[in-house]
Enzyme design. Structure first.
Site, PDB file in Angstrom:
ATOM      1  N   THR A   6      44.289  41.374  43.465  1.00 35.75           N
ATOM      2  CA  THR A   6      44.868  40.788  42.250  1.00 35.75           C
ATOM      3  C   THR A   6      46.373  40.765  42.395  1.00 35.75           C
ATOM      4  O   THR A   6      46.932  41.535  43.178  1.00 35.75           O
ATOM      5  CB  THR A   6      44.493  41.617  41.000  1.00 35.75           C
ATOM      6  N   LYS A  11      46.081  44.661  35.086  1.00 37.17           N
ATOM      7  CA  LYS A  11      44.644  44.742  35.339  1.00 37.17           C
ATOM      8  C   LYS A  11      44.330  45.959  36.199  1.00 37.17           C
ATOM      9  O   LYS A  11      43.429  46.732  35.900  1.00 37.17           O
ATOM     10  CB  LYS A  11      44.264  43.508  36.173  1.00 37.17           C
ATOM     11  N   GLU A  31      41.783  29.489  42.784  1.00 39.28           N
ATOM     12  CA  GLU A  31      40.628  29.589  41.888  1.00 39.28           C
ATOM     13  C   GLU A  31      40.099  28.185  41.674  1.00 39.28           C
ATOM     14  O   GLU A  31      40.831  27.307  41.238  1.00 39.28           O
ATOM     15  CB  GLU A  31      41.045  30.240  40.560  1.00 39.28           C
ATOM     16  N   ASP A  60      37.830  38.468  37.327  1.00 37.38           N
ATOM     17  CA  ASP A  60      38.221  37.198  36.731  1.00 37.38           C
ATOM     18  C   ASP A  60      37.854  37.253  35.261  1.00 37.38           C
ATOM     19  O   ASP A  60      36.698  37.521  34.919  1.00 37.38           O
ATOM     20  CB  ASP A  60      37.531  36.039  37.438  1.00 37.38           C
ATOM     21  N   SER A  61      38.849  37.030  34.410  1.00 37.28           N
ATOM     22  CA  SER A  61      38.624  37.174  32.976  1.00 37.28           C
ATOM     23  C   SER A  61      39.068  35.922  32.235  1.00 37.28           C
ATOM     24  O   SER A  61      39.850  35.130  32.755  1.00 37.28           O
ATOM     25  CB  SER A  61      39.410  38.374  32.442  1.00 37.28           C
ATOM     26  N   PHE A 135      48.775  43.055  28.013  1.00 37.27           N
ATOM     27  CA  PHE A 135      49.305  41.867  28.686  1.00 37.27           C
ATOM     28  C   PHE A 135      48.567  40.623  28.183  1.00 37.27           C
ATOM     29  O   PHE A 135      47.623  40.721  27.388  1.00 37.27           O
ATOM     30  CB  PHE A 135      49.155  42.002  30.203  1.00 37.27           C
ATOM     31  N   TYR A 137      46.834  37.711  26.570  1.00 32.65           N
ATOM     32  CA  TYR A 137      46.485  37.345  25.195  1.00 32.65           C
ATOM     33  C   TYR A 137      46.320  38.561  24.277  1.00 32.65           C
ATOM     34  O   TYR A 137      45.926  38.400  23.118  1.00 32.65           O
ATOM     35  CB  TYR A 137      45.173  36.545  25.202  1.00 32.65           C
ATOM     36  N   ASP A 138      46.598  39.764  24.773  1.00 32.85           N
ATOM     37  CA  ASP A 138      46.393  40.973  23.960  1.00 32.85           C
ATOM     38  C   ASP A 138      47.056  40.928  22.577  1.00 32.85           C
ATOM     39  O   ASP A 138      46.454  41.387  21.599  1.00 32.85           O
ATOM     40  CB  ASP A 138      46.855  42.222  24.719  1.00 32.85           C
TER      41      ASP A 138
HETATM   42  P1  ITT Z   1      44.436  37.718  39.196  1.00 30.45           P
HETATM   43  O1  ITT Z   1      45.470  37.783  40.266  1.00 30.45           O
HETATM   44  O2  ITT Z   1      43.577  38.951  39.186  1.00 30.45           O
HETATM   45  O3  ITT Z   1      43.610  36.445  39.202  1.00 30.45           O
HETATM   46  P2  ITT Z   1      45.335  36.741  36.580  1.00 30.45           P
HETATM   47  O4  ITT Z   1      46.360  37.279  35.641  1.00 30.45           O
HETATM   48  O5  ITT Z   1      45.453  35.340  37.070  1.00 30.45           O
HETATM   49  O6  ITT Z   1      45.238  37.773  37.807  1.00 30.45           O
HETATM   50  P3  ITT Z   1      42.732  36.074  35.315  1.00 30.45           P
HETATM   51  O7  ITT Z   1      42.645  34.759  35.976  1.00 30.45           O
HETATM   52  O8  ITT Z   1      41.526  36.944  35.323  1.00 30.45           O
HETATM   53  O9  ITT Z   1      43.924  36.970  35.926  1.00 30.45           O
HETATM   54  O10 ITT Z   1      43.186  35.996  33.822  1.00 30.45           O
HETATM   55  C1  ITT Z   1      43.188  34.822  33.073  1.00 30.45           C
HETATM   56  C2  ITT Z   1      44.207  34.903  31.975  1.00 30.45           C
HETATM   57  O11 ITT Z   1      43.711  35.734  30.945  1.00 30.45           O
HETATM   58  C3  ITT Z   1      45.568  35.464  32.414  1.00 30.45           C
HETATM   59  O12 ITT Z   1      46.570  34.708  31.775  1.00 30.45           O
HETATM   60  C4  ITT Z   1      45.558  36.880  31.878  1.00 30.45           C
HETATM   61  O13 ITT Z   1      46.849  37.271  31.477  1.00 30.45           O
HETATM   62  C5  ITT Z   1      44.613  36.786  30.673  1.00 30.45           C
HETATM   63  N1  ITT Z   1      43.864  38.028  30.540  1.00 30.45           N
HETATM   64  C6  ITT Z   1      42.963  38.545  31.421  1.00 30.45           C
HETATM   65  N2  ITT Z   1      42.515  39.735  30.984  1.00 30.45           N
HETATM   66  C7  ITT Z   1      43.123  39.969  29.803  1.00 30.45           C
HETATM   67  C8  ITT Z   1      43.109  41.038  28.871  1.00 30.45           C
HETATM   68  O14 ITT Z   1      42.361  42.117  29.063  1.00 30.45           O
HETATM   69  N3  ITT Z   1      43.877  40.939  27.786  1.00 30.45           N
HETATM   70  C9  ITT Z   1      44.641  39.866  27.572  1.00 30.45           C
HETATM   71  N4  ITT Z   1      44.747  38.827  28.402  1.00 30.45           N
HETATM   72  C10 ITT Z   1      43.988  38.869  29.515  1.00 30.45           C
END
Ligand code: ITT
Length: 181
Positions: A6, A11, A31, A60-61, A135, A137-138
């Site tokens: 990541t 995260k 992605e 992936d979230s 971080f 959307y929290d």
């Molecule tokens: P990777 O390098 O792990 O991919 P990323 O920040 O791109 O990091 P994601 O694609 O999983 O991670 O996240 C998609 C978006 O959702 C990204 O803008 C994150 O900041 C947000 N996000 C993921 N998990 C979150 C959480 O627990 N609370 C708030 N926002 C979250």
């Protein structure tokens, strides 16, 4: 020790609170565009398996908003970078149905095989951003049964109820099974 691939340090810190035997591998990977997080994770695991030696994990979230038919969903990272929390709040101005959920899919590459673990947290989108912890959307997400946003919670509090916390506790069980201590 498992590697978490990541470039999102927040995260990593959240996951490490539950699974301490974790190392962060800061690496960006493409992605794909797909309809589900599971498909994105499957593609990423295969892509990374050609580039990383041994076992690894990805997370992936996404945030899925009911009144927007699940948007930003699989596009959450791009949408956060472009319109951010203010943009989401603007899209929902005057909208009564604020229901949304966060979903995490943890992808595991273990001895050449892919596994996926899922965690979901339901809640609502706040009327305005609140809080400075966490971080992404929290600050605009209020989990079900709470008045506070995730950004007003400590990492421990968030982990207890969050999408990621749920998926990572499954990961801890997976690791205990395959790596008994
Ligand atoms: P990777 O390098 O792990 O991919 P990323 O920040 O791109 O990091 P994601 O694609 O999983 O991670 O996240 C998609 C978006 O959702 C990204 O803008 C994150 O900041 C947000 N996000 C993921 N998990 C979150 C959480 O627990 N609370 C708030 N926002 C979250």
């Amino acid at each position: 020790m498992f590697k978490l691939v990541t470039h999102n340090r927040h995260k990593f810190e959240e996951i490490r609170k539950i699974v301490p035997d974790l190392e962060m591998l800061d690496m960006e990977y493409p992605e794909i565009q797909a309809d589900t997080l599971e498909e994105v994770v499957e593609f990423s695991l295969n892509y990374l398996s050609d580039r990383i030696d041994g076992d690894f994990i990805i997370d992936d979230s996404g945030l899925f908003i009911e009144a927007l038919n699940g948007f930003p969903g699989v596009y959450s990272a791009y949408v956060f970078r472009t319109i951010g929390n203010d943009g989401i709040l603007a899209l929902l101005r005057g909208v009564e149905n604020r229901r949304a959920y966060f979903k995490t899919v943890i992808g595991i590459r273990f001895q050449g095989v892919n596994y996926k673990l899922v965690g979901i947290c339901h809640g609502i989108i706040a009327e305005e951003p609140r809080g400075t912890n966490g971080f992404g959307y929290d600050p605009i997400f209020i989990p079900e049964g709470f008045e506070k946003t995730f950004a007003e919670m400590s990492t421990e509090e968030k982990n207890r109820i969050s999408h990621r916390g749920k998926a990572v506790r499954k990961l801890a069980a997976f690791m205990d099974r395959f790596y008994p201590r």
